[in-house]
Motif scaffolding. Sequence first.
Motif, PDB file in Angstrom:
ATOM      1  N   THR A  89       0.853  -1.308  -0.099  1.00  0.00           N
ATOM      2  CA  THR A  89      -0.033  -0.032   0.093  1.00  0.00           C
ATOM      3  C   THR A  89       0.911   1.247  -0.014  1.00  0.00           C
ATOM      4  OG1 THR A  89      -0.273   0.048   2.387  1.00  0.00           O
ATOM      5  CG2 THR A  89      -1.751  -1.331   1.197  1.00  0.00           C
ATOM      6  N   GLY A  90       2.377   1.219   0.250  1.00  0.00           N
ATOM      7  CA  GLY A  90       2.996   2.439   0.307  1.00  0.00           C
ATOM      8  C   GLY A  90       2.997   3.146   1.746  1.00  0.00           C
ATOM      9  N   ILE A  91       2.100   2.644   2.652  1.00  0.00           N
ATOM     10  CA  ILE A  91       1.876   3.142   4.061  1.00  0.00           C
ATOM     11  C   ILE A  91       3.221   2.852   4.684  1.00  0.00           C
ATOM     12  CG2 ILE A  91       0.726   3.199   6.167  1.00  0.00           C
ATOM     13  CD1 ILE A  91      -1.923   2.818   4.566  1.00  0.00           C
ATOM     14  N   THR A  92       4.149   3.741   5.065  1.00  0.00           N
ATOM     15  CA  THR A  92       5.437   3.490   5.466  1.00  0.00           C
ATOM     16  C   THR A  92       5.899   3.783   7.123  1.00  0.00           C
ATOM     17  OG1 THR A  92       6.081   5.598   4.946  1.00  0.00           O
ATOM     18  CG2 THR A  92       6.386   3.776   3.281  1.00  0.00           C
ATOM     19  N   GLU A  93       4.773   4.559   7.621  1.00  0.00           N
ATOM     20  CA  GLU A  93       5.149   5.168   8.886  1.00  0.00           C
ATOM     21  C   GLU A  93       5.408   3.991   9.856  1.00  0.00           C
ATOM     22  OE1 GLU A  93       1.697   7.786   9.113  1.00  0.00           O
ATOM     23  OE2 GLU A  93       3.039   9.440   8.979  1.00  0.00           O
ATOM     24  N   PRO A  94       4.445   2.958   9.855  1.00  0.00           N
ATOM     25  CA  PRO A  94       4.824   1.818  11.035  1.00  0.00           C
ATOM     26  C   PRO A  94       6.210   1.287  10.778  1.00  0.00           C
ATOM     27  CG  PRO A  94       2.940   1.255  10.131  1.00  0.00           C
ATOM     28  CD  PRO A  94       3.254   2.643   9.183  1.00  0.00           C
ATOM     29  N   ILE A  95       6.886   1.412   9.863  1.00  0.00           N
ATOM     30  CA  ILE A  95       8.434   1.055   9.777  1.00  0.00           C
ATOM     31  C   ILE A  95       9.368   2.269  10.403  1.00  0.00           C
ATOM     32  CG2 ILE A  95      10.394   0.349   8.391  1.00  0.00           C
ATOM     33  CD1 ILE A  95       8.390  -0.904   6.429  1.00  0.00           C
ATOM     34  N   GLU A  96       8.980   3.579   9.617  1.00  0.00           N
ATOM     35  CA  GLU A  96       9.866   4.602   9.847  1.00  0.00           C
ATOM     36  C   GLU A  96       9.869   5.196  11.245  1.00  0.00           C
ATOM     37  OE1 GLU A  96       9.038   6.778   5.408  1.00  0.00           O
ATOM     38  OE2 GLU A  96       7.413   6.756   7.122  1.00  0.00           O
ATOM     39  N   PHE A  97       8.749   4.943  12.028  1.00  0.00           N
ATOM     40  CA  PHE A  97       8.847   5.172  13.457  1.00  0.00           C
ATOM     41  C   PHE A  97       9.546   4.204  14.344  1.00  0.00           C
ATOM     42  CE2 PHE A  97       5.664   8.268  11.998  1.00  0.00           C
ATOM     43  CZ  PHE A  97       5.973   9.261  12.438  1.00  0.00           C
ATOM     44  N   ALA A  98       9.876   3.199  13.883  1.00  0.00           N
ATOM     45  CA  ALA A  98      10.629   2.244  14.556  1.00  0.00           C
ATOM     46  C   ALA A  98      12.204   2.590  14.560  1.00  0.00           C
ATOM     47  CB  ALA A  98      10.621   0.753  13.870  1.00  0.00           C
ATOM     48  N   PHE A  99      12.508   3.770  13.589  1.00  0.00           N
ATOM     49  CA  PHE A  99      13.830   4.114  13.581  1.00  0.00           C
ATOM     50  C   PHE A  99      14.113   5.683  13.805  1.00  0.00           C
ATOM     51  CE2 PHE A  99      13.079   3.633   9.226  1.00  0.00           C
ATOM     52  CZ  PHE A  99      13.571   4.341   8.636  1.00  0.00           C
ATOM     53  N   PHE A 100      13.282   6.379  13.348  1.00  0.00           N
ATOM     54  CA  PHE A 100      13.251   7.854  13.318  1.00  0.00           C
ATOM     55  C   PHE A 100      13.803   8.540  14.440  1.00  0.00           C
ATOM     56  CE2 PHE A 100      10.182   9.472   9.966  1.00  0.00           C
ATOM     57  CZ  PHE A 100      11.100   8.917   8.823  1.00  0.00           C
ATOM     58  N   PHE A 101      13.200   8.236  15.539  1.00  0.00           N
ATOM     59  CA  PHE A 101      13.659   8.825  16.693  1.00  0.00           C
ATOM     60  C   PHE A 101      14.845   8.566  17.549  1.00  0.00           C
ATOM     61  CE2 PHE A 101       9.063  10.242  15.936  1.00  0.00           C
ATOM     62  CZ  PHE A 101       9.437  11.442  15.647  1.00  0.00           C
ATOM     63  N   ILE A 102      15.124   6.944  17.142  1.00  0.00           N
ATOM     64  CA  ILE A 102      16.225   6.222  18.053  1.00  0.00           C
ATOM     65  C   ILE A 102      17.611   6.677  17.315  1.00  0.00           C
ATOM     66  CG2 ILE A 102      14.703   4.876  19.323  1.00  0.00           C
ATOM     67  CD1 ILE A 102      15.384   2.874  17.374  1.00  0.00           C
ATOM     68  N   SER A 103      17.365   6.984  16.087  1.00  0.00           N
ATOM     69  CA  SER A 103      18.593   7.091  15.138  1.00  0.00           C
ATOM     70  C   SER A 103      18.456   8.381  14.054  1.00  0.00           C
ATOM     71  CB  SER A 103      18.863   5.825  14.403  1.00  0.00           C
ATOM     72  OG  SER A 103      20.083   5.999  13.768  1.00  0.00           O
ATOM     73  N   PRO A 104      18.862   9.502  14.473  1.00  0.00           N
ATOM     74  CA  PRO A 104      18.541  10.536  13.483  1.00  0.00           C
ATOM     75  C   PRO A 104      19.532  10.143  12.279  1.00  0.00           C
ATOM     76  CG  PRO A 104      19.034  11.294  15.645  1.00  0.00           C
ATOM     77  CD  PRO A 104      19.132  10.057  15.778  1.00  0.00           C
ATOM     78  N   LEU A 105      20.576   9.640  12.394  1.00  0.00           N
ATOM     79  CA  LEU A 105      21.472   8.910  11.430  1.00  0.00           C
ATOM     80  C   LEU A 105      20.707   8.107  10.436  1.00  0.00           C
ATOM     81  CD1 LEU A 105      24.301   8.662  10.008  1.00  0.00           C
ATOM     82  CD2 LEU A 105      24.678   6.609  11.291  1.00  0.00           C
ATOM     83  N   LEU A 106      20.082   7.120  10.656  1.00  0.00           N
ATOM     84  CA  LEU A 106      19.126   6.348   9.690  1.00  0.00           C
ATOM     85  C   LEU A 106      17.999   7.246   9.169  1.00  0.00           C
ATOM     86  CD1 LEU A 106      18.901   2.964  11.542  1.00  0.00           C
ATOM     87  CD2 LEU A 106      20.146   3.594   9.563  1.00  0.00           C
TER      88      LEU A 106
END
Length: 526
Positions: free
Chosen positions: A338-355
Amino acid sequence: MKTFIQKLGKSLMGPLSIIVAAGLLLGLASTLQNPNVFGNILANVEFVNNFVSLINTLAGSLFGLLPILFCMSVAQGMSKEDKEVATFASIIGFVLFHATIRFLLQMNGITAETTSIEYLVSQGMNVLEATQQNAAYDVVMGIFTYRMSIFGGIIVGLWTAMIHNKFHTTQLPTAFSFFSGKRFVPIMMVVTIPFLALGMYFIWPLFNMVINGFGDLLASVGAFGTFIYGFLERLLIPTGLHHILNQLIRFTPIGGTAMIDGVQVSGALNIFNQLLMQANPNMDVMREATRFLTQGTHPFMVFGLPAACYAMYKTALPKNRGKIKGMLLAAALTSFFTGITEPIEFAFFFISPLLWLFHAVMAGLSFLINTLLGVCIGNAGGGLIDLVLFGVLRGPETKWIINVAIGIAYAAIYFFVFKWAILKFNIKTPGREDENDEVDNTEEVTELGASIMKALGGKENIVEIDNCISRLRLILKDTSLVDENLLKKTGSLGIIKINETNIQVVYGAKVEKAAAELKRAVKSNA
């Protein structure tokens, strides 16, 4: 201001589901017309031709309704309560707004006849000048007015919400009490909307110059403009501002303008959908539009982020892999299809600014590379469905093979970069929590709404509940009372604290259920 922007961004999403659905139908109709797919077998089949004509008619009508759909959506989303009254009032306001502008234009001798290309040419203008002058005006719901597109709808929607929030509880003297409260809002719209229209009559030509200037600036940097868009679109996701950026690109001149069948069409998605209605669209014009659409998202939505999920699974502590396997698999499949990506992105956004930065750069590069290689795949979804319908089934002219090849490369890059970064910097992605931080996500929550309500600080702490496609959007009295660990037990993938009173809780595809259960729990404890 943060609260306002968050609510506005969510409100702008309202019409998108309808437009995406219409786009999918257009994609199907376009495929039936494509000789590269079916040859000439269906060219003379009456049923198929009638079906295609019906789809084009319905889709064209929906696109024509975009301004009022945005008006209604913004009025509903920005009003605090009695949202149906605000929506009703917005329709009245929209019609009167454009009717007032038509009246003011007519007072100055500006009508559909005096702005037609034929008339302007007869008055001494060349065809180019006449076309540019004609493009400044439009007919909306039968009303001749400025060509304001969705901006007209957004402006009236915001005005309606302001009037509604101010007057929907107003009590008039006893003799006029029938007109109090909710009934007073439409009356105030009738009284005030001419003043808004009068202001926009003078302001809009200047505002329109600014909008077109942004569009020209984006076009002047060529393919690099698509990198800027792709990079910012991913970078802004946690703030919600990406919704506003997307709608500006899709539906306004910032996303480009094109003359199609003698009519100026603005916005990347509008241009693409109009061309889909043609049996033999101009592919050069279509490529200019699709460079801002889903061709740039497929490599990381269909390929890259699912590979990142696999990397997170492989780097999880062995004893935790069973616990996070289901969550990561569901998130990967959601992004893939479906292209809904937020469930993945929020698994690393805030714990790793590098990723997070890596992901944003890769998104920008995806848009840039696809543009440079002439890929032509549109719509506004981004998952496998769009790739197949608007790429594979429309034939080799879309260069979908190149898009898939880029995606395969992205899968490898995402997997190895995520695996390396997680291990190198000991990033606490799902399944890598320390013993004292570890949360048992498998705990059964029998009363979801009650658990979420408790985690948010109880009913007394909850002011307003709303949701978008993947997040609860909440206004609380005090966000410091939120228990993040308890929220994780309810299935939350992460939280975003906007300020002291605004918070977003990411649930992914389960957000509708979470919102409904929470509202039920709050209501039952009233």
